[in-house]
Design an enzyme around this catalytic site. Structure first.
Site, PDB file in Angstrom:
ATOM      1  N   SER A 117       0.813  -1.217   0.000  1.00 47.43           N
ATOM      2  CA  SER A 117       0.000   0.000   0.000  1.00 47.43           C
ATOM      3  C   SER A 117       0.846   1.266   0.000  1.00 47.43           C
ATOM      4  O   SER A 117       0.337   2.354  -0.259  1.00 47.43           O
ATOM      5  CB  SER A 117      -0.926   0.021   1.227  1.00 47.43           C
ATOM      6  OG  SER A 117      -0.171  -0.054   2.420  1.00 47.43           O
TER       7      SER A 117
ATOM      8  N   HIS B  26      -3.135  -3.118  -5.778  1.00 42.73           N
ATOM      9  CA  HIS B  26      -3.465  -2.776  -4.398  1.00 42.73           C
ATOM     10  C   HIS B  26      -4.959  -2.976  -4.169  1.00 42.73           C
ATOM     11  O   HIS B  26      -5.790  -2.207  -4.661  1.00 42.73           O
ATOM     12  CB  HIS B  26      -3.074  -1.325  -4.110  1.00 42.73           C
ATOM     13  CG  HIS B  26      -3.336  -0.906  -2.708  1.00 42.73           C
ATOM     14  ND1 HIS B  26      -3.716   0.373  -2.363  1.00 42.73           N
ATOM     15  CD2 HIS B  26      -3.297  -1.611  -1.544  1.00 42.73           C
ATOM     16  CE1 HIS B  26      -3.892   0.437  -1.065  1.00 42.73           C
ATOM     17  NE2 HIS B  26      -3.644  -0.751  -0.543  1.00 42.73           N
TER      18      HIS B  26
ATOM     19  N   GLU C 159      -6.260  -0.806  -7.269  1.00 42.87           N
ATOM     20  CA  GLU C 159      -5.323   0.095  -7.920  1.00 42.87           C
ATOM     21  C   GLU C 159      -4.278  -0.753  -8.649  1.00 42.87           C
ATOM     22  O   GLU C 159      -3.634  -1.606  -8.030  1.00 42.87           O
ATOM     23  CB  GLU C 159      -4.633   0.999  -6.893  1.00 42.87           C
ATOM     24  CG  GLU C 159      -5.561   2.001  -6.230  1.00 42.87           C
ATOM     25  CD  GLU C 159      -4.854   2.828  -5.169  1.00 42.87           C
ATOM     26  OE1 GLU C 159      -5.037   4.061  -5.163  1.00 42.87           O
ATOM     27  OE2 GLU C 159      -4.118   2.243  -4.344  1.00 42.87           O
TER      28      GLU C 159
ATOM     29  N   ASN D 273      -4.572   5.948  -0.585  1.00 45.23           N
ATOM     30  CA  ASN D 273      -3.956   6.153   0.721  1.00 45.23           C
ATOM     31  C   ASN D 273      -3.519   7.595   0.936  1.00 45.23           C
ATOM     32  O   ASN D 273      -3.507   8.090   2.071  1.00 45.23           O
ATOM     33  CB  ASN D 273      -2.775   5.200   0.921  1.00 45.23           C
ATOM     34  CG  ASN D 273      -3.219   3.905   1.577  1.00 45.23           C
ATOM     35  OD1 ASN D 273      -4.256   3.845   2.215  1.00 45.23           O
ATOM     36  ND2 ASN D 273      -2.444   2.865   1.403  1.00 45.23           N
TER      37      ASN D 273
END
Length: 285
Positions: free
Chosen positions: A118, A141, A153, A191
């Site tokens: 991540s 991800h 992702e 994130n």
């Protein structure tokens, strides 16, 4: 078409990646360091499927069929026939590096190898496989819980070729996910947005503007979020969030500086739901 998938890491994230692949009809090999870890993972997946049955997400036959498609191993040599291998261990670059060095030796020459990191650069992780493999190395991800969250992702490294990116985008769709392509930057897209949000939520609590519970209510009812930021922190663990923010802070500076209250919580052992105490209390007082 990718039909044979390997997943390394039988924690919550890796096990559920294996599950969604199996539900999509893929032949899945799930690896971890011990058979006990793998047995616990399969037992937990059975519970996930039972909850899904109760909510009408799955049909009864799907549970047995999906679990039957997941084989387990503690030996990465078993990944020699996998078309796609997903690394989903904890966020430690050197641990991941060791895994990729092994996969470099055992996988098919044209196998796609991906990391579910991540926060760590995919280009950096790709340096742990041989130059010949780097065109088939990328990041995918997933988001927790993988059995419910739709987004993936897809992150190319510097040397990743378009055929690999397109194969991963299509594979994500094949297993019921919605992929987006993201540049290889620290934290990727979600994130970076998420942790700015979490840091500001913690500021509100530090300043006495709202309690953690009140912020959660505000975000659920005012922003339409399914859970509030502090419920999310307790679910993913405060320690993991602190680790992510430290990496983001190193990369981008002041806007990602972890809040003192989060550091206090982690040092005190108030790590979230699994610990019995986080921003909320769980279980017996």
């Amino acid at each position: 078409m990718i039909d044979k998938v390997g997943v390394i890491g039988a924690g919550l994230m890796g096990a559920e990646i294996a599950l969604v692949c199996a539900l999509a009809g893929k032949d899945v090999l799930l690896a971890d360091t011990s058979q006990d870890n793998l047995s616990r993972a399969l037992a937990n997946l059975g519970k996930v499927l039972d909850k899904g049955l109760q909510r009408g997400f799955y049909q009864p036959a799907q549970k047995d069929e999906a679990l039957a498609r997941i084989r387990t191993t503690t030996d990465l040599a078993g990944f020699a026939d996998r078309q796609l291998v997903v690394e989903a261990v904890f966020e430690d670059e050197q641990v991941k590096a060791g895994i990729f060095r092994i996969l470099d030796k055992v996988c098919l020459p044209d196998a796609i190898i991906v990391s579910n990191t991540s926060t760590i650069s995919i280009t950096i992780l790709s340096s742990y496989v041989s130059p010949e493999r780097r065109p088939n190395f990328a990041g995918t991800h997933y988001f927790s819980p993988v059995s419910r969250m739709k987004l993936v992702e897809v992150i190319p490294a510097i040397d990743t070729v378009e055929d690999t990116v397109n194969a991963l985008l299509q594979f994500s769709r094949d297993i019921g996910k919605t992929p987006i392509r993201v540049k290889d930057v620290v934290g990727f897209a979600v994130n970076r947005v998420l942790h700015v949000f979490l840091i500001e939520a913690m500021r509100l609590v530090e300043e006495g503007v709202c309690t953690a519970e009140e912020v959660d209510v505000a975000c659920r009812l005012g922003l339409g979020h399914p859970i509030g930021p502090f419920e999310l922190l307790d679910a993913v663990t405060n320690g993991l969030s602190l680790q992510a923010q430290e990496i983001l802070h190193d990369a981008y500076g002041e806007r990602f500086r972890p809040r003192p209250i989060l550091k206090q919580m982690v040092k005190a052992g108030y790590n979230g739901k699994k610990a019995g105490r986080g921003w909320y209390r769980y279980g017996k007082p």
